[in-house]
Design a protein around this motif. Structure first.
Motif, PDB file in Angstrom:
ATOM      1  N   VAL A  50      11.610   6.368   5.608  1.00  0.00           N
ATOM      2  CA  VAL A  50      10.766   6.596   4.433  1.00  0.00           C
ATOM      3  C   VAL A  50       9.639   7.560   4.783  1.00  0.00           C
ATOM      4  CG1 VAL A  50       9.248   5.521   2.740  1.00  0.00           C
ATOM      5  CG2 VAL A  50      11.331   4.338   3.486  1.00  0.00           C
ATOM      6  N   TYR A  51       9.018   7.314   5.944  1.00  0.00           N
ATOM      7  CA  TYR A  51       7.926   8.197   6.370  1.00  0.00           C
ATOM      8  C   TYR A  51       8.429   9.624   6.597  1.00  0.00           C
ATOM      9  CZ  TYR A  51       4.657  10.557   9.441  1.00  0.00           C
ATOM     10  OH  TYR A  51       3.828  11.485   9.995  1.00  0.00           O
TER      11      TYR A  51
ATOM     12  N   SER B  35      11.907  -1.572  -6.481  1.00  0.00           N
ATOM     13  CA  SER B  35      12.771  -2.469  -5.709  1.00  0.00           C
ATOM     14  C   SER B  35      13.591  -1.688  -4.679  1.00  0.00           C
ATOM     15  CB  SER B  35      13.697  -3.248  -6.653  1.00  0.00           C
ATOM     16  OG  SER B  35      14.536  -2.355  -7.380  1.00  0.00           O
ATOM     17  N   LYS B  36      14.093  -0.499  -5.071  1.00  0.00           N
ATOM     18  CA  LYS B  36      14.852   0.322  -4.123  1.00  0.00           C
ATOM     19  C   LYS B  36      13.958   0.827  -2.992  1.00  0.00           C
ATOM     20  CE  LYS B  36      18.576   2.019  -7.125  1.00  0.00           C
ATOM     21  NZ  LYS B  36      19.229   3.235  -7.661  1.00  0.00           N
ATOM     22  N   LEU B  37      12.718   1.215  -3.340  1.00  0.00           N
ATOM     23  CA  LEU B  37      11.796   1.694  -2.307  1.00  0.00           C
ATOM     24  C   LEU B  37      11.454   0.567  -1.343  1.00  0.00           C
ATOM     25  CD1 LEU B  37       9.963   3.824  -1.077  1.00  0.00           C
ATOM     26  CD2 LEU B  37       8.203   3.211  -2.755  1.00  0.00           C
ATOM     27  N   LYS B  38      11.227  -0.643  -1.872  1.00  0.00           N
ATOM     28  CA  LYS B  38      10.904  -1.781  -1.011  1.00  0.00           C
ATOM     29  C   LYS B  38      12.089  -2.108  -0.096  1.00  0.00           C
ATOM     30  CE  LYS B  38       8.422  -4.942  -2.853  1.00  0.00           C
ATOM     31  NZ  LYS B  38       7.935  -6.084  -3.655  1.00  0.00           N
ATOM     32  N   GLU B  39      13.289  -2.005  -0.635  1.00  0.00           N
ATOM     33  CA  GLU B  39      14.489  -2.250   0.173  1.00  0.00           C
ATOM     34  C   GLU B  39      14.575  -1.239   1.318  1.00  0.00           C
ATOM     35  OE1 GLU B  39      19.322  -1.761  -0.395  1.00  0.00           O
ATOM     36  OE2 GLU B  39      18.092  -2.288  -2.134  1.00  0.00           O
ATOM     37  N   ALA B  40      14.258   0.033   1.022  1.00  0.00           N
ATOM     38  CA  ALA B  40      14.291   1.077   2.053  1.00  0.00           C
ATOM     39  C   ALA B  40      13.222   0.838   3.113  1.00  0.00           C
ATOM     40  CB  ALA B  40      14.102   2.444   1.407  1.00  0.00           C
ATOM     41  N   LEU B  41      12.029   0.396   2.699  1.00  0.00           N
ATOM     42  CA  LEU B  41      10.945   0.129   3.646  1.00  0.00           C
ATOM     43  C   LEU B  41      11.306  -1.007   4.596  1.00  0.00           C
ATOM     44  CD1 LEU B  41       7.842   0.500   1.283  1.00  0.00           C
ATOM     45  CD2 LEU B  41       8.361   1.919   3.278  1.00  0.00           C
TER      46      LEU B  41
ATOM     47  N   SER C 150       0.834  -1.208   0.000  1.00  0.00           N
ATOM     48  CA  SER C 150       0.000   0.000   0.000  1.00  0.00           C
ATOM     49  C   SER C 150       0.868   1.256   0.000  1.00  0.00           C
ATOM     50  CB  SER C 150      -0.921   0.006   1.214  1.00  0.00           C
ATOM     51  OG  SER C 150      -0.177   0.004   2.427  1.00  0.00           O
ATOM     52  N   ILE C 151       2.022   1.205   0.693  1.00  0.00           N
ATOM     53  CA  ILE C 151       2.915   2.369   0.723  1.00  0.00           C
ATOM     54  C   ILE C 151       3.510   2.608  -0.660  1.00  0.00           C
ATOM     55  CG2 ILE C 151       5.045   3.296   1.711  1.00  0.00           C
ATOM     56  CD1 ILE C 151       4.439   1.730   4.244  1.00  0.00           C
ATOM     57  N   ILE C 152       3.915   1.523  -1.336  1.00  0.00           N
ATOM     58  CA  ILE C 152       4.465   1.658  -2.686  1.00  0.00           C
ATOM     59  C   ILE C 152       3.428   2.249  -3.629  1.00  0.00           C
ATOM     60  CG2 ILE C 152       5.310   0.363  -4.679  1.00  0.00           C
ATOM     61  CD1 ILE C 152       6.691  -1.541  -2.718  1.00  0.00           C
ATOM     62  N   ASP C 153       2.171   1.818  -3.502  1.00  0.00           N
ATOM     63  CA  ASP C 153       1.096   2.363  -4.348  1.00  0.00           C
ATOM     64  C   ASP C 153       0.932   3.865  -4.117  1.00  0.00           C
ATOM     65  OD1 ASP C 153       0.588  -0.076  -5.463  1.00  0.00           O
ATOM     66  OD2 ASP C 153      -1.045  -0.589  -4.077  1.00  0.00           O
ATOM     67  N   LYS C 154       1.041   4.290  -2.862  1.00  0.00           N
ATOM     68  CA  LYS C 154       0.896   5.723  -2.557  1.00  0.00           C
ATOM     69  C   LYS C 154       2.060   6.519  -3.142  1.00  0.00           C
ATOM     70  CE  LYS C 154      -1.902   5.507   1.680  1.00  0.00           C
ATOM     71  NZ  LYS C 154      -2.310   4.109   1.537  1.00  0.00           N
ATOM     72  N   VAL C 155       3.286   5.966  -3.085  1.00  0.00           N
ATOM     73  CA  VAL C 155       4.431   6.671  -3.648  1.00  0.00           C
ATOM     74  C   VAL C 155       4.303   6.738  -5.174  1.00  0.00           C
ATOM     75  CG1 VAL C 155       6.935   6.674  -3.907  1.00  0.00           C
ATOM     76  CG2 VAL C 155       5.918   6.029  -1.720  1.00  0.00           C
ATOM     77  N   LYS C 156       3.813   5.656  -5.787  1.00  0.00           N
ATOM     78  CA  LYS C 156       3.595   5.663  -7.240  1.00  0.00           C
ATOM     79  C   LYS C 156       2.574   6.741  -7.618  1.00  0.00           C
ATOM     80  CE  LYS C 156       2.978   1.646  -9.231  1.00  0.00           C
ATOM     81  NZ  LYS C 156       2.495   0.262  -9.407  1.00  0.00           N
TER      82      LYS C 156
ATOM     83  N   PHE D 150      15.493  10.945  -3.580  1.00  0.00           N
ATOM     84  CA  PHE D 150      16.348  10.299  -4.576  1.00  0.00           C
ATOM     85  C   PHE D 150      16.982   9.025  -4.012  1.00  0.00           C
ATOM     86  CE2 PHE D 150      17.358  14.138  -7.536  1.00  0.00           C
ATOM     87  CZ  PHE D 150      16.020  14.170  -7.902  1.00  0.00           C
ATOM     88  N   ASN D 151      17.224   8.973  -2.687  1.00  0.00           N
ATOM     89  CA  ASN D 151      17.792   7.774  -2.062  1.00  0.00           C
ATOM     90  C   ASN D 151      16.760   6.651  -1.970  1.00  0.00           C
ATOM     91  OD1 ASN D 151      19.540   9.906   0.229  1.00  0.00           O
ATOM     92  ND2 ASN D 151      20.283   9.052  -1.683  1.00  0.00           N
ATOM     93  N   LEU D 152      15.471   6.983  -2.130  1.00  0.00           N
ATOM     94  CA  LEU D 152      14.403   5.980  -1.991  1.00  0.00           C
ATOM     95  C   LEU D 152      13.998   5.350  -3.315  1.00  0.00           C
ATOM     96  CD1 LEU D 152      12.084   7.851   0.535  1.00  0.00           C
ATOM     97  CD2 LEU D 152      13.852   6.166   1.030  1.00  0.00           C
ATOM     98  N   GLY D 153      14.715   5.653  -4.384  1.00  0.00           N
ATOM     99  CA  GLY D 153      14.407   5.040  -5.677  1.00  0.00           C
ATOM    100  C   GLY D 153      13.776   5.990  -6.665  1.00  0.00           C
ATOM    101  N   ILE D 154      13.625   7.261  -6.299  1.00  0.00           N
ATOM    102  CA  ILE D 154      13.079   8.256  -7.227  1.00  0.00           C
ATOM    103  C   ILE D 154      14.232   8.913  -7.962  1.00  0.00           C
ATOM    104  CG2 ILE D 154      11.893  10.494  -7.369  1.00  0.00           C
ATOM    105  CD1 ILE D 154      10.130   9.617  -5.079  1.00  0.00           C
TER     106      ILE D 154
END
Length: 651
Positions: free
Chosen positions: A552-553, A539-545, A430-436, A521-525
């Motif tokens: 991340v928050y 994948s980078k965002l999931k690794e950070a989470l 759900s967090i990845i969907d919100k970032v997308k 930018f460190n979170l995959g953006i």
């Protein structure tokens, strides 16, 4: 029989009871009111129960059985007032009821003339198209007279009207003399005189005082509204809201006559009369009539010792207050009056609930039965549960068997004799969907700003003058204006700064977030080649989470209530601040359509040009006047010379 559940009344008429209402019908009616209180009847065990689906001591079951008013029995029962009812269309304290005046409207009188409220205005009153009074915010009045004649120019800064000179205010362009000022409308070529602080203005109302179809209106002073009365209205025409003067009618009223409900909602009460009340009672099986200033109710059934009229209304309701204000007494066939008393008319309902033997159930044990009485509120509440999490006991914060601790919500289903282990995992999807979604919205906003920033400018298309527009068709004007407005924000500094700051908000690390995940930018953006569009590496965002979920928050949502420094706040607030600052700059430069006092750069420039145009027009008018004076003098000289020439030639 009836009782009240919360603000919902559950009731059965005598007719319904006689036709065979069951306990299942009662349970269904309670459930139909839509509250958390549920009722059920177990026909096998012959048990009737009520329960609240919401737990805790803040949730109750409250049952109040109505008390009512019943007229005493009589051979031929009738109810009348002990003294004539002479309600007129006036308030009890003698104030004039403006609602009774047809088409009453606000007005003022000044110097013997009546000024009516101007159409579409709330504070301007006019006597004709050229003369009006304006009520200012401080309750003073300003007299306005337009299309002045005989205004003459004294010099560039002075004009004269009716023997009084007015000097121009350099800031406003108006010509002033004390409380009076004259403004010039160049387009209409007319002057308007405004004089503040007028005295002798009387406020009041215009209304049709003879109720005919004519358009003549009478004026009544507002001060007389406290003393004048409009009387002589028949009892049948008396408004129920007049009878109920001082009471709130917004909730409507209702009462019962012999088990039949008489009701008027708030809208009906605005126009309902005593005659409407009589007809409503008649429609429900009881004969009613108005005679000799009195309201009479007569039982329509055959006269007998059991004949009676039963009036019932919920205590302190508007219906009860209407019955009270009508001053009703019970009158027997012999004419003897008996006082209209309160009795335990809810006895039937109380007997029904007492027969249920209802008691509070706690931990499977039923307490002693509750005793129900008419007019008494019977209430019982649940109790709060208790839970221990990581050694800490929670009681008051449990709501509906749910408890939230440390962002985790626990649903409590059963008691336990030993400790239970709860495992919590992060829901990264759900967090990845919100970032997308954030990435998509960011790119849409960037596209919008970029389109404005790079929009083509057509320098050959200047704004049209009135003369040019008159020579073109509507379609040609629209196409021309579209070209003229294109590129107004081309390479605009404010837009360019917004686009730059948006990228900076993503790349700048968030101060106070430790570890390697401290910027978007460190979170995959990352930024692609499409003029600043951003993309997300899931994948980078999931690794950070998984590694640092709190980081991340903080990167996206960190707030800094102290000073909101750019480096100390998260991406969301940064972007919000960037857009907010840009809007402030736009407002400062161009103003807004909702601004009452536009002090922007463009607004001041427009007012400056308007003032200069007005001043130039006055100068042209003065110059024109001087030229006409010279032409007149020249014509006179030519005429004299012609006469002299004719005289010489004649000699």
């Amino acid at each position: 029989t009836s009782f009240t559940e919360g603000e919902n009344k559950v009731s059965f008429t005598y007719k319904e009871l006689a036709e065979g209402v069951t306990l299942n019908d009662l349970a269904s009616k309670i459930n139909a009111v839509g509250s958390h209180v549920r009722a059920s009847y177990d026909s096998v065990n012959d048990a009737f129960s009520l329960y609240n689906s919401e737990g805790g001591n803040d949730n109750t079951i409250s049952i109040e059985i109505e008390a009512a008013t019943v007229a005493s029995e009589a051979t031929t029962a009738q109810i009348s007032s002990t003294s004539p009812i002479t309600y007129e269309r006036s308030l009890e304290d003698g104030k004039l009821f403006l609602s009774d005046m047809q088409d009453a409207e606000s007005a003022v009188q000044y110097n013997g003339n009546t000024y009516a409220l101007k159409s579409g205005s709330t504070n301007e009153y006019e006597i004709d198209a050229n003369k009006s009074l304006v009520k200012e915010s401080d309750d003073t009045f300003t007299l306005k007279e337009s299309n002045l004649s005989d205004v003459t120019t004294v010099d560039d800064d002075t004009i004269e009207y009716n023997g009084t000179q007015y000097v121009k205010n350099a800031e406003t362009g108006a010509y002033e003399n004390g409380d009076s000022s004259i403004t010039y409308d160049a387009e209409a070529d007319s002057y308007t005189l405004s004089t503040k602080n007028q005295t002798g203005v009387t406020e009041g109302y215009l209304y049709d005082n003879d109720n005919d179809d004519a358009t003549d209106k009478a004026f009544v002073e507002a001060s007389k509204v406290d003393t004048d009365m409009k009387s002589g209205v028949a009892l049948t025409q008396t408004l129920l809201k007049d009878v109920l003067h001082g009471e709130d009618i917004s909730g409507g009223l209702s009462f019962t006559v012999n088990g039949n409900t008489i009701s008027f909602d708030a809208e009906q009460l605005k126009t309902a009369t005593m005659d409407n009340l009589v007809q409503a009672i008649k429609d429900n099986g009881v004969n009613a009539q108005l005679a000799g200033g009195r309201l009479y109710l007569v039982d329509a059934s055959t006269a007998s010792s059991n004949s009676k009229i039963n009036l019932s209304a919920e205590d302190n309701s508007l219906g009860a207050k209407l019955i009270e204000k009508l001053n009703l007494n019970a009158t027997s066939a012999t004419g003897t009056d008996t006082v209209y008393d309160k009795v335990s008319a809810g006895a039937n309902t109380a007997a029904l609930f007492n027969a249920f033997n209802l008691g509070k159930s706690a931990n499977g044990v039923l307490d002693d039965p509750i005793t129900f009485k008419a007019g008494k509120n019977n209430e019982t509440a649940g109790s709060n549960g208790e839970v221990v999490i990581d050694g800490k006991t929670y009681t008051d914060s449990i709501t509906n068997n749910r408890l939230t601790v440390g962002g985790v919500t626990y649903t409590l289903l059963n008691t336990t004799s030993s400790a239970e282990t709860v495992t919590v995992t992060q829901d990264t999807s759900s967090i990845i969907d919100k970032v997308k979604s954030f990435v998509e919205d960011y790119n849409k906003m960037l596209d919008y700003f970029h389109d404005l920033y790079t929009e083509t400018r057509y320098s050959d298309y200047k704004p049209l003058t009135k003369t040019q527009e008159n020579a073109m068709t509507k379609e040609q004007i629209e196409k021309w204006n579209e070209k003229a407005k294109s590129g107004l924000l081309y390479h605009n500094d404010i837009l360019g700064d917004v686009i730059s700051k948006m990228r900076e908000a993503l790349s700048t690390p968030v101060e106070g977030v430790y570890g390697k995940y401290n910027s978007a930018f460190n979170l995959g953006i990352s930024v692609d080649k499409t003029y600043g569009h951003i993309t997300l590496d899931e994948s980078k965002l999931k690794e950070a989470l998984n590694a640092e979920p709190d980081s991340v928050y903080q990167v996206f949502g960190k707030l800094d209530d102290a000073d909101d420094e750019f480096e100390k706040i998260g991406v969301a607030q940064r972007l919000g601040d960037v857009v907010t600052d840009a809007m402030k700059k736009v407002k400062s430069y161009a103003g807004t359509s909702t601004s009452v006092d536009d002090d922007s750069t463009l607004g001041n420039s427009i007012r400056n040009w308007q003032t200069r145009m007005s001043n130039f027009q006055l100068q042209l008018n003065a110059y024109e006047t001087k030229l006409f004076a010279k032409y007149d003098a020249m014509e006179q000289m030519i005429q004299k010379m012609t006469m002299q020439m004719n005289y010489i030639m004649g000699q």
